[in-house]
Write a protein that holds these residues in place. Structure first.
Motif, PDB file in Angstrom:
ATOM      1  N   GLN A  33       1.684  12.316   1.163  1.00 62.41           N
ATOM      2  CA  GLN A  33       0.648  12.276   0.113  1.00 62.41           C
ATOM      3  C   GLN A  33      -0.757  12.073   0.700  1.00 62.41           C
ATOM      4  O   GLN A  33      -1.741  12.163  -0.028  1.00 62.41           O
ATOM      5  CB  GLN A  33       0.918  11.097  -0.826  1.00 62.41           C
ATOM      6  CG  GLN A  33       2.374  10.887  -1.095  1.00 62.41           C
ATOM      7  CD  GLN A  33       2.770  11.210  -2.505  1.00 62.41           C
ATOM      8  OE1 GLN A  33       2.089  11.973  -3.193  1.00 62.41           O
ATOM      9  NE2 GLN A  33       3.850  10.639  -2.938  1.00 62.41           N
ATOM     10  N   SER A  80       0.829  -1.201   0.000  1.00 65.50           N
ATOM     11  CA  SER A  80       0.000   0.000   0.000  1.00 65.50           C
ATOM     12  C   SER A  80       0.871   1.261   0.000  1.00 65.50           C
ATOM     13  O   SER A  80       0.643   2.189  -0.781  1.00 65.50           O
ATOM     14  CB  SER A  80      -0.922  -0.043   1.231  1.00 65.50           C
ATOM     15  OG  SER A  80      -1.718   1.102   1.305  1.00 65.50           O
ATOM     16  N   LYS A  81       1.888   1.278   0.863  1.00 65.60           N
ATOM     17  CA  LYS A  81       2.790   2.440   0.919  1.00 65.60           C
ATOM     18  C   LYS A  81       3.457   2.662  -0.436  1.00 65.60           C
ATOM     19  O   LYS A  81       3.687   3.802  -0.861  1.00 65.60           O
ATOM     20  CB  LYS A  81       3.857   2.182   1.993  1.00 65.60           C
ATOM     21  CG  LYS A  81       4.903   3.247   2.133  1.00 65.60           C
ATOM     22  CD  LYS A  81       4.469   4.304   3.092  1.00 65.60           C
ATOM     23  CE  LYS A  81       5.577   5.312   3.381  1.00 65.60           C
ATOM     24  NZ  LYS A  81       5.084   6.367   4.290  1.00 65.60           N
ATOM     25  N   TYR A 141      -7.027  12.639   4.834  1.00 67.78           N
ATOM     26  CA  TYR A 141      -7.336  12.886   6.253  1.00 67.78           C
ATOM     27  C   TYR A 141      -8.144  14.166   6.443  1.00 67.78           C
ATOM     28  O   TYR A 141      -9.032  14.225   7.303  1.00 67.78           O
ATOM     29  CB  TYR A 141      -6.038  12.924   7.069  1.00 67.78           C
ATOM     30  CG  TYR A 141      -5.394  11.570   7.196  1.00 67.78           C
ATOM     31  CD1 TYR A 141      -6.081  10.509   7.779  1.00 67.78           C
ATOM     32  CD2 TYR A 141      -4.117  11.336   6.721  1.00 67.78           C
ATOM     33  CE1 TYR A 141      -5.508   9.251   7.875  1.00 67.78           C
ATOM     34  CE2 TYR A 141      -3.533  10.084   6.824  1.00 67.78           C
ATOM     35  CZ  TYR A 141      -4.235   9.049   7.399  1.00 67.78           C
ATOM     36  OH  TYR A 141      -3.674   7.793   7.509  1.00 67.78           O
ATOM     37  N   VAL A 164      -4.630   0.634   2.742  1.00 66.98           N
ATOM     38  CA  VAL A 164      -5.655   0.021   1.898  1.00 66.98           C
ATOM     39  C   VAL A 164      -4.966  -0.755   0.774  1.00 66.98           C
ATOM     40  O   VAL A 164      -3.961  -0.292   0.209  1.00 66.98           O
ATOM     41  CB  VAL A 164      -6.586   1.110   1.317  1.00 66.98           C
ATOM     42  CG1 VAL A 164      -7.552   0.539   0.292  1.00 66.98           C
ATOM     43  CG2 VAL A 164      -7.341   1.802   2.459  1.00 66.98           C
ATOM     44  N   VAL A 210     -12.754   1.971   1.459  1.00 61.68           N
ATOM     45  CA  VAL A 210     -12.132   1.192   2.540  1.00 61.68           C
ATOM     46  C   VAL A 210     -11.415   2.117   3.533  1.00 61.68           C
ATOM     47  O   VAL A 210     -11.513   1.942   4.758  1.00 61.68           O
ATOM     48  CB  VAL A 210     -11.122   0.159   1.980  1.00 61.68           C
ATOM     49  CG1 VAL A 210     -10.494  -0.638   3.108  1.00 61.68           C
ATOM     50  CG2 VAL A 210     -11.813  -0.778   1.004  1.00 61.68           C
ATOM     51  N   GLY A 211     -10.693   3.106   3.000  1.00 58.52           N
ATOM     52  CA  GLY A 211      -9.976   4.029   3.883  1.00 58.52           C
ATOM     53  C   GLY A 211     -10.931   4.738   4.839  1.00 58.52           C
ATOM     54  O   GLY A 211     -10.665   4.851   6.039  1.00 58.52           O
ATOM     55  N   ARG A 212     -12.067   5.179   4.310  1.00 57.69           N
ATOM     56  CA  ARG A 212     -13.063   5.832   5.158  1.00 57.69           C
ATOM     57  C   ARG A 212     -13.550   4.876   6.257  1.00 57.69           C
ATOM     58  O   ARG A 212     -13.643   5.249   7.430  1.00 57.69           O
ATOM     59  CB  ARG A 212     -14.256   6.314   4.322  1.00 57.69           C
ATOM     60  CG  ARG A 212     -15.373   6.923   5.151  1.00 57.69           C
ATOM     61  CD  ARG A 212     -16.604   7.175   4.297  1.00 57.69           C
ATOM     62  NE  ARG A 212     -16.389   8.226   3.314  1.00 57.69           N
ATOM     63  CZ  ARG A 212     -16.452   9.530   3.587  1.00 57.69           C
ATOM     64  NH1 ARG A 212     -16.722   9.930   4.806  1.00 57.69           N
ATOM     65  NH2 ARG A 212     -16.245  10.417   2.640  1.00 57.69           N
ATOM     66  N   LEU A 222      -8.255   1.032  -3.994  1.00 58.99           N
ATOM     67  CA  LEU A 222      -8.186   2.438  -3.589  1.00 58.99           C
ATOM     68  C   LEU A 222      -9.394   3.198  -4.120  1.00 58.99           C
ATOM     69  O   LEU A 222      -9.929   2.884  -5.192  1.00 58.99           O
ATOM     70  CB  LEU A 222      -6.903   3.079  -4.128  1.00 58.99           C
ATOM     71  CG  LEU A 222      -5.590   2.606  -3.498  1.00 58.99           C
ATOM     72  CD1 LEU A 222      -4.406   3.269  -4.189  1.00 58.99           C
ATOM     73  CD2 LEU A 222      -5.566   2.891  -2.003  1.00 58.99           C
ATOM     74  N   ARG A 223      -9.788   4.221  -3.360  1.00 54.10           N
ATOM     75  CA  ARG A 223     -10.903   5.104  -3.708  1.00 54.10           C
ATOM     76  C   ARG A 223     -12.242   4.375  -3.746  1.00 54.10           C
ATOM     77  O   ARG A 223     -13.163   4.812  -4.431  1.00 54.10           O
ATOM     78  CB  ARG A 223     -10.658   5.814  -5.052  1.00 54.10           C
ATOM     79  CG  ARG A 223      -9.429   6.724  -5.074  1.00 54.10           C
ATOM     80  CD  ARG A 223      -9.645   7.940  -4.193  1.00 54.10           C
ATOM     81  NE  ARG A 223      -8.557   8.888  -4.306  1.00 54.10           N
ATOM     82  CZ  ARG A 223      -8.694  10.123  -4.772  1.00 54.10           C
ATOM     83  NH1 ARG A 223      -9.857  10.570  -5.148  1.00 54.10           N
ATOM     84  NH2 ARG A 223      -7.654  10.920  -4.817  1.00 54.10           N
ATOM     85  N   PRO A 236      -4.672  15.023   2.041  1.00 53.31           N
ATOM     86  CA  PRO A 236      -5.986  15.323   1.442  1.00 53.31           C
ATOM     87  C   PRO A 236      -7.063  14.337   1.887  1.00 53.31           C
ATOM     88  O   PRO A 236      -8.212  14.729   2.120  1.00 53.31           O
ATOM     89  CB  PRO A 236      -5.717  15.215  -0.066  1.00 53.31           C
ATOM     90  CG  PRO A 236      -4.260  15.531  -0.203  1.00 53.31           C
ATOM     91  CD  PRO A 236      -3.609  14.942   1.015  1.00 53.31           C
ATOM     92  N   ASP A 244       1.789   9.966   5.768  1.00 54.11           N
ATOM     93  CA  ASP A 244       2.622  10.081   4.580  1.00 54.11           C
ATOM     94  C   ASP A 244       2.328  11.454   3.962  1.00 54.11           C
ATOM     95  O   ASP A 244       1.173  11.920   3.981  1.00 54.11           O
ATOM     96  CB  ASP A 244       2.235   8.972   3.592  1.00 54.11           C
ATOM     97  CG  ASP A 244       3.145   8.965   2.388  1.00 54.11           C
ATOM     98  OD1 ASP A 244       4.067   8.135   2.357  1.00 54.11           O
ATOM     99  OD2 ASP A 244       2.931   9.794   1.470  1.00 54.11           O
TER     100      ASP A 244
END
Ligand SMILES: CC(C)(COP(=O)(O)OP(=O)(O)OC[C@H]1O[C@@H](n2cnc3c(N)ncnc32)[C@H](O)[C@@H]1OP(=O)(O)O)[C@@H](O)C(=O)NCCC(=O)NCCS
Length: 164
Positions: free
Chosen positions: A118, A23-24, A123, A82, A91-93, A87-88, A121, A116
């Motif tokens: 990047q 992921s990173k 967070y 994630v 899942v992150g939410r 991505l998008r 935005p 990170d």
């Protein structure tokens, strides 16, 4: 999409460390940089006791992982990663909502994030605010953005829905 949120088993930790590494790497870092980060991207079995860890599962497949540590009124978001193929997709939410809920349920009133460069935005979209920079734990001389999410009005339902 509702994800199954559950605590991982100790045998799953190596696969979760690999997920964090993959992921990173989406931010296009070179190999030397990624290797320098490997320790920080890995889970130690002891962390299952000393921190809260959750995985998000979709159709039986792990698609993300998050880890928080609460000390007194302050929580630290230690990991939020994630799977690159999803991505998008929300899942992150879901992981961030879980992290806030778990931290609030454990008595924290703010969640600190050392992200990170990047990631801010995302967070900020999750309601966090910028609060400076901190030195990276992996790379000497590198600064990471620091953000804080106020948890005082946070829903705690997410934490209570975790199974396992
Ligand atoms: C940052 C990360 C966790 C976001 O996860 P995600 O599953 O892609 O995010 P979501 O789909 O849940 O997005 C939630 C919201 O944030 C926004 N968002 C997500 N990533 C974003 C980005 N890079 N830039 C701007 N907005 C972003 C989405 O558009 C969505 O907004 P909406 O509410 O208007 O629809 C993911 O990109 C990731 O794992 N990156 C690599 C590892 C990493 O850097 N982790 C953070 C370590 S500090």
């Amino acid at each position: 999409m509702p994800y199954l949120m559950r605590t991982p088993a100790v045998e799953e930790l190596p696969a979760l460390s690999a997920l964090c590494f993959r992921s990173k790497a989406v931010w296009d870092y070179d190999n030397d940089f990624m290797e320098a980060c490997r320790r920080e991207l890995s889970f130690d079995p002891l962390e299952l006791q000393s921190t809260s860890i959750v995985v998000a599962e979709e159709h039986g497949r792990i698609v993300g992982v998050a880890q928080v540590k609460v000390v007194g009124k302050e929580a630290d978001l230690l990991k939020l990663f994630v799977e690159p193929t999803v991505l998008r997709g929300g899942v992150g939410r879901a992981l961030f909502v879980w992290a806030c809920g778990r931290a609030a349920a454990m008595g924290a009133d703010k969640l600190m994030i050392e992200g990170d460069p990047q990631a801010p935005p995302f967070y900020r979209r999750m309601g966090a605010e910028d609060c400076g920079f901190v030195p990276s734990g992996s790379i000497a001389g590198r600064l990471l953005p620091k953000l804080v999410r106020d948890l005082r009005e946070c829903e705690v339902r997410a934490a209570s829905s975790v199974v396992g």
